[in-house]
Design a protein around this motif. Structure first.
Motif, PDB file in Angstrom:
ATOM      1  N   LYS A 141      23.969  69.511  10.760  1.00  0.00           N
ATOM      2  CA  LYS A 141      22.580  69.541  10.473  1.00  0.00           C
ATOM      3  C   LYS A 141      22.418  70.700   9.746  1.00  0.00           C
ATOM      4  CE  LYS A 141      20.811  67.630  14.828  1.00  0.00           C
ATOM      5  NZ  LYS A 141      20.070  67.854  16.040  1.00  0.00           N
ATOM      6  N   GLY A 142      23.506  71.903   9.823  1.00  0.00           N
ATOM      7  CA  GLY A 142      23.478  73.073   8.913  1.00  0.00           C
ATOM      8  C   GLY A 142      23.759  72.612   7.593  1.00  0.00           C
ATOM      9  N   ASP A 145      27.402  73.224   7.131  1.00  0.00           N
ATOM     10  CA  ASP A 145      28.301  72.176   7.784  1.00  0.00           C
ATOM     11  C   ASP A 145      29.522  71.144   7.234  1.00  0.00           C
ATOM     12  OD1 ASP A 145      27.128  73.300  10.055  1.00  0.00           O
ATOM     13  OD2 ASP A 145      26.065  71.686  10.775  1.00  0.00           O
TER      14      ASP A 145
END
Length: 273
Positions: A141-142, A145
């Motif tokens: 989600k980041g 990531d």
């Protein structure tokens, strides 16, 4: 002769032959003791090394070597896949199928109904959109990531910065990056004069990170640029050694002033050509 032996000794056995060789090397009863005791962690450094050797052969335009280096790199994938199959995780064919699925999904303009009539820049944008969707499906989600930790530091810095730039976290032009380089360089000098070695290391990292950002803004791959400069340094230093050798001396038998003068002479000769 068994079917396995026939395949292993078939000079035209292709991929099935290589997979069988790997299986035999890892056989717990009849295989090679060194190969049997390896793990993903112990093989990973060899995988990285082989990838660099492929890049090195390409850089040197040693096309005869490239075939062997690509084979070495392929063997690394085979090795990891064999260990994964033994652990019940996946097979080499599944690795290949996963890659094929990914390439088909990422190229709808080649394998699907989407038009090929678009620019390379637009294809790059589409590629990043597809990869972003893939990260969501992996629960990444980041923004940052999924940027591999094992990448060379300069390359990873550039990838992190590209990710951040997609959401607007970026300097709008190179002049601001240059200002930041001056700021970080000054902080490094101050750390050298008054702070601990750990702080010097931190400030050095900050400066390298901003230099990687400048390379990105200028459209330069920092790893490639540094490799080229390494090669240039090696070539010019060898020029110094050759000139000294012609006089029966070595760099150790010279001094900095003379070495610097020889460096400038070699540099001028290169530029003259």
């Amino acid at each position: 002769m068994s079917k396995s032996d026939q395949l292993v000794h078939n000079p035209h056995g292709g991929m099935p032959r290589l997979l069988e060789i790997m299986r035999r090397l890892r056989d717990p009863e009849t295989g090679c003791p060194w190969d049997i005791e390896q793990t993903f962690a112990t093989i990973a450094p060899y995988t990285i090394e082989e990838a660099y050797e492929v890049a090195d052969a390409i850089e040197r335009k040693e096309w005869g070597e490239l075939k062997g280096e690509l084979g070495d790199l392929l063997f690394q994938s085979v090795f990891h896949a064999q260990m994964a199959e033994e652990a019940g995780m996946f097979t080499f064919d599944q690795v290949a199928d996963t890659m094929s699925d990914k390439m088909v999904a990422r190229h709808p303009h080649v394998f699907g109904a989407e038009s090929r009539d678009k620019s390379a820049d637009q294809q790059t944008v589409d590629w990043e959109t597809i990869k972003a969707a893939e990260r969501v499906s992996k629960a990444q989600k980041g923004v940052l990531d999924g940027v591999a930790i094992g990448l060379p530091a300069l390359l990873r810095a550039q990838k992190l910065q590209k990710r951040a730039a997609r959401v607007g976290f970026d300097w709008p032009d190179t002049s601001m990056v240059l200002d930041k380089i001056q700021e970080e360089a000054q902080e490094l000098v101050e750390a050298r004069d008054s702070l601990t070695q750990d702080k010097v290391r931190e400030e050095m990292g900050d400066l390298l990170f901003v230099l990687a950002n400048l390379a990105r803004h200028l459209g330069v791959e920092p790893e490639e640029a540094l490799r080229d400069t390494n090669a240039k340094f090696e070539r010019r230093f060898k020029g110094i050694e050759d000139r000294l050798a012609a006089e029966g001396r070595t760099p150790e038998q010279s001094n900095l002033e003379e070495l610097d003068a020889l460096w400038n002479a070699v540099k001028a000769e290169e530029k003259g050509h």
